[in-house]
Design a protein around this motif. Structure first.
Motif, short mmCIF file in Angstrom:
data_model
loop_
_atom_site.label_atom_id
_atom_site.label_comp_id
_atom_site.label_asym_id
_atom_site.label_seq_id
_atom_site.Cartn_x
_atom_site.Cartn_y
_atom_site.Cartn_z
N ARG A 170 0.83 -1.20 0.00
CA ARG A 170 0.00 0.00 0.00
C ARG A 170 0.86 1.25 0.00
N GLY A 171 1.91 1.25 0.83
CA GLY A 171 2.80 2.41 0.89
C GLY A 171 3.40 2.73 -0.47
N ALA A 172 3.84 1.68 -1.18
CA ALA A 172 4.41 1.88 -2.52
C ALA A 172 3.35 2.40 -3.49
N ALA A 173 2.14 1.87 -3.37
CA ALA A 173 1.06 2.29 -4.26
C ALA A 173 0.71 3.76 -4.06
N ALA A 178 0.98 9.34 -6.24
CA ALA A 178 1.45 10.73 -6.19
C ALA A 178 2.37 11.02 -7.37
N ARG A 179 3.24 10.07 -7.69
CA ARG A 179 4.13 10.28 -8.85
C ARG A 179 3.33 10.37 -10.14
N GLY A 180 2.30 9.52 -10.25
CA GLY A 180 1.47 9.56 -11.44
C GLY A 180 0.78 10.90 -11.62
N SER A 198 -1.24 0.88 -11.88
CA SER A 198 -0.59 0.00 -10.91
C SER A 198 -1.19 0.19 -9.52
N THR A 199 -1.45 1.45 -9.16
CA THR A 199 -2.09 1.74 -7.87
C THR A 199 -3.48 1.13 -7.81
N ALA A 213 -10.71 4.50 -4.72
CA ALA A 213 -11.41 5.71 -5.14
C ALA A 213 -10.44 6.77 -5.64
N ARG A 214 -9.32 6.93 -4.94
CA ARG A 214 -8.34 7.92 -5.34
C ARG A 214 -7.73 7.59 -6.71
N ALA A 215 -7.48 6.29 -6.94
CA ALA A 215 -6.92 5.86 -8.22
C ALA A 215 -7.92 6.10 -9.35
N HIS A 216 -9.18 5.78 -9.13
CA HIS A 216 -10.20 6.00 -10.16
C HIS A 216 -10.32 7.49 -10.49
N ARG A 217 -10.27 8.31 -9.46
CA ARG A 217 -10.37 9.76 -9.68
C ARG A 217 -9.20 10.25 -10.52
N ALA A 218 -8.01 9.76 -10.20
CA ALA A 218 -6.82 10.17 -10.95
C ALA A 218 -6.89 9.72 -12.40
#
Length: 219
Positions: A170-173, A178-180, A198-199, A213-218
């Motif tokens: 999770r920490g890496a994701a 953030a990098r994405g 990947s996240t 949810a955060r990944a979908h939003r991004a």
């Protein structure tokens, strides 16, 4: 003056005895009296309550107040002869206090000062666990992101990914997400999509609804 210091120490003891295990809820009052008691044997308590007061202020977004408590805590710690600091609680070391102060400064928009404090935090924790180092590097990356320094942000995110333990998926994701986001700002859409996808996959595997949810939003 000596009588005043004794009175402050006495008030602090009385407040602690009155509230018992709930004394931390009155951290600001206790810190006020303990600092003014100028009693070296009570310095660890003064640090503990100053830090608790700062955390409370951060929790309610009273960032200037939190920074004031932390600056005072660092001053008290610097004046206190405590050897190599090995007897201090982990949350009361210079490294930990610098990290908290960095949080307060970045919320105030004082980004360069926050970056410098994060760096000093790491310098004071040479044996810090990789997970902690990765978390600090992510925080530094976010400070750069918020100030529009996207290339620098990506460098810090990569440093975090370089040290984070393999088992901390999770920490890496979270760092990749953030990098994405930074890569999007730089127009590198393919690389950004790769990080965010990947996240997303990690979030699905872990069943982490918030991260999903955060990944979908991004995306």
């Amino acid at each position: 003056m000596a009588r005043t210091r004794l009175l402050h120490a006495g008030v602090a003891r009385a407040v602690e005895q009155l509230h018992g295990e709930a004394a931390t809820e009155h951290a600001e009052l206790l810190a006020y009296h303990l600092v003014r008691s100028q009693t070296r044997t009570l310095t660890p308590k003064a640090l503990r309550y100053l830090t608790a007061a700062a955390r409370g202020a951060l929790a309610r977004h009273a960032d200037v107040e939190a920074a004031n408590y932390l600056a005072l805590a660092l001053s008290v710690l610097e004046e206190w002869d405590h050897g190599d600091g090995s007897d201090l609680e982990p949350d009361l070391t210079q490294g930990a206090l610098f990290g908290l102060l960095a949080q307060a400064r970045q919320r105030q928009g004082r980004y360069q000062e926050a970056l410098d404090l994060w760096e000093r935090s790491l310098e004071q924790m040479p044996g810090a666990p990789p997970k902690t180092v990765a978390s600090v590097r992510r925080a530094m990356g976010l400070v750069c992101y918020w100030s529009g320094r996207y290339a620098e942000a990506i460098t810090f995110f990569q440093k975090g990914l370089d040290v984070i333990p393999a088992e901390d998926e999770r920490g890496a994701a979270v760092i990749r997400l953030a990098r994405g986001t930074c890569l999007q700002e730089l127009g590198a859409s393919d690389d950004a999509r790769s990080d965010i996808q990947s996240t997303l996959e990690t979030a699905e595997r872990l069943g982490d609804v918030s991260l999903l949810a955060r990944a979908h939003r991004a995306l």
